[in-house]
Scaffold this motif. Structure first.
Motif, short mmCIF file in Angstrom:
data_model
loop_
_atom_site.label_atom_id
_atom_site.label_comp_id
_atom_site.label_asym_id
_atom_site.label_seq_id
_atom_site.Cartn_x
_atom_site.Cartn_y
_atom_site.Cartn_z
N ARG A 264 59.83 -30.10 -35.29
CA ARG A 264 59.89 -30.38 -36.82
C ARG A 264 61.01 -29.29 -37.27
NH1 ARG A 264 53.96 -30.88 -37.46
NH2 ARG A 264 53.76 -28.81 -37.79
N GLU B 128 59.43 -36.34 -45.73
CA GLU B 128 58.01 -36.82 -45.52
C GLU B 128 57.76 -37.45 -43.71
OE1 GLU B 128 60.15 -39.61 -47.74
OE2 GLU B 128 60.35 -37.40 -48.18
N VAL B 129 58.92 -38.03 -43.45
CA VAL B 129 58.82 -38.45 -42.06
C VAL B 129 58.87 -37.14 -41.05
CG1 VAL B 129 59.99 -39.79 -40.34
CG2 VAL B 129 60.09 -40.48 -42.71
N ALA C 54 57.47 -34.46 -41.90
CA ALA C 54 56.25 -33.78 -41.93
C ALA C 54 55.17 -34.44 -41.10
CB ALA C 54 55.76 -33.56 -43.51
N SER C 55 55.42 -35.73 -40.83
CA SER C 55 54.43 -36.45 -40.28
C SER C 55 54.32 -36.40 -38.75
CB SER C 55 54.39 -37.97 -40.54
OG SER C 55 55.46 -38.50 -40.04
N LEU C 56 55.42 -35.73 -37.96
CA LEU C 56 55.69 -35.87 -36.63
C LEU C 56 54.95 -34.49 -36.08
CD1 LEU C 56 59.51 -36.41 -36.79
CD2 LEU C 56 57.64 -38.10 -36.08
N GLU D 166 54.46 -30.94 -34.18
CA GLU D 166 55.21 -29.69 -34.32
C GLU D 166 56.45 -29.53 -33.58
OE1 GLU D 166 53.43 -26.23 -32.84
OE2 GLU D 166 54.54 -24.83 -34.31
#
Ligand SMILES: NC(=O)c1ccc[n+]([C@@H]2O[C@H](COP(=O)([O-])OP(=O)(O)OC[C@H]3O[C@@H](n4cnc5c(N)ncnc54)[C@H](OP(=O)(O)O)[C@@H]3O)[C@@H](O)[C@H]2O)c1
Length: 345
Positions: free
Chosen positions: A166, A252-253, A255-257, A259
């Protein structure tokens, strides 16, 4: 030898702490959150390591936190947003500095703006001590030497397998204009965007046919003309890589992945670096370097870089790797850790 790590609680910061501990070096974890730092020390296999808390907006506390360390490895992200305070603190505390930035705007700024201050402080500053930043610079130097004086040098990057952290993706998003714009090239003594002469296709080692490539805002590029005089110095990457970047180009994409890649994905990841040099007389040389585990290699290279700066010394100032280290000796060290390299021509 005491080495501080700023951003030690991050994905790569923890790998760096683990590598320092594995090498038996005295490690100090620095950051803004004591709990996260202590947890990171334990996760990295250095549970008793010292921790100091200092935010990026507290210059005096930050310099005080680094005082007494021989060197610091900065692992913050993104560097264009958060990188400068750690470098300023290293200069104030007079400790050698490396960072793991993959952001060309940051590495260029460091080369342009901090040479005199680093010299005055008697410290060596080396940005982009990463899996690709250091090897690309050293490989370029050794390849160019075969055909010097050099007319053009092109560095090509290829990444395979694995996933990005990220922190890496956020850093790319923070520099999206540089990445999608193809970065800067060094042309006739000037740094230019959209330079003529950047290749649009290239045959990577092992491939039967050329693939499409595009200009890359490579972090090592700003250091290369310091030791390699040439009419053109530029970097490219497979177009497909930039397409993959566009697919995640939204905060946003990211943040959803997860670490970062897990151990299996790290082992699956690899990198290829190519240095194509053409002499003013038309002679050609090609350097090729391959490695595995992008993030593990970055930790290894950052730690070995700061260790050499402290133990062996280098001249003060902001340096490129080929100015700070013996290129063949450093690459020889990496061959004991899965890197293969050769220069032909
Ligand atoms: N080849 C390459 O180019 C390469 C390879 C590896 C890594 N990198 C670069 O290394 C950097 C780190 O990546 P990563 O995945 O490890 O990132 P990460 O997991 O997001 O870690 C970032 C670190 O920076 C700290 N930080 C962020 N904002 C801060 C602030 N305002 N004040 C104090 N600390 C702050 C975080 O502290 P908290 O824990 O307190 O949030 C964390 O320790 C990225 O820029 C990445 O691109 C580059």
């Amino acid at each position: 030898m005491r080495i501080a790590v700023y951003g030690a609680s991050g994905y790569t910061g923890r790998l760096v702490v683990a590598e320092l501990a594995r090498r038996g070096l005295d490690v100090l974890l620095v950051g803004r959150d004591p709990e996260r730092l202590r947890l990171a020390a334990t996760e990295a296999g250095a549970p008793g390591a010292a921790v100091r808390v200092a935010g990026l907006d507290e210059p005096a506390a930050l310099a005080e936190a680094l005082r007494g360390s021989d060197g610091v490895i900065s692992c913050v992200a993104p560097f264009t947003v958060h990188g400068e305070p750690v470098l300023r603190a290293a200069i104030a505390a007079r400790c050698h500095y490396v960072d793991i930035s993959g952001e060309q705007p940051h590495t260029k700024y460091v080369h342009d703006a901090f040479g005199v201050e680093a010299e005055r402080a008697g410290i060596t500053v080396l940005p982009a001590a990463t899996d690709d930043g250091v090897p690309a610079d050293l490989l370029a130097h050794l390849t160019a030497a075969r055909v010097a004086p050099v007319d053009a040098l092109v560095i090509a990057h290829r990444l395979s397998g694995g996933t990005m952290s990220r922190g890496t993706l956020n850093s790319m998003l923070a520099n999206i204009t540089a990445f999608t714009g193809g970065g800067l090239s060094f042309v006739d003594g000037q740094w230019l965007a959209d330079a003529d002469g950047v290749p649009t296709s290239l045959v990577f080692p092992g491939d039967a046919a050329p693939v499409e490539v595009a200009g890359l805002a490579a972090p090592e590029l700003p250091g290369i003309p310091r030791h390699l005089p040439a009419r053109l110095v530029t970097a490219v990457v497979e177009r497909e890589f930039l397409a993959r970047l566009s697919a995640v180009a939204a905060a946003e994409v990211v943040a959803s992945l997860p670490e970062g890649p897990d151990a299996e994905q790290r082992a699956d990841s690899g990198f290829v670096l190519v240095a194509d040099a053409v002499g003013v007389d038309g002679r050609r040389a090609r350097g090729v370097l391959t490695g595995v585990d992008v993030y593990g290699s970055t930790a290894l290279i950052a730690v070995e870089s700061i260790r050499r700066l402290v133990a062996d010394g280098a001249k003060p100032g902001v340096l490129a790797p080929a100015e700070a280290f013996d290129p063949a000796d450093f690459l020889g060290f990496l061959t004991r850790h899965g890197v293969r390299w050769s220069v032909t021509g």
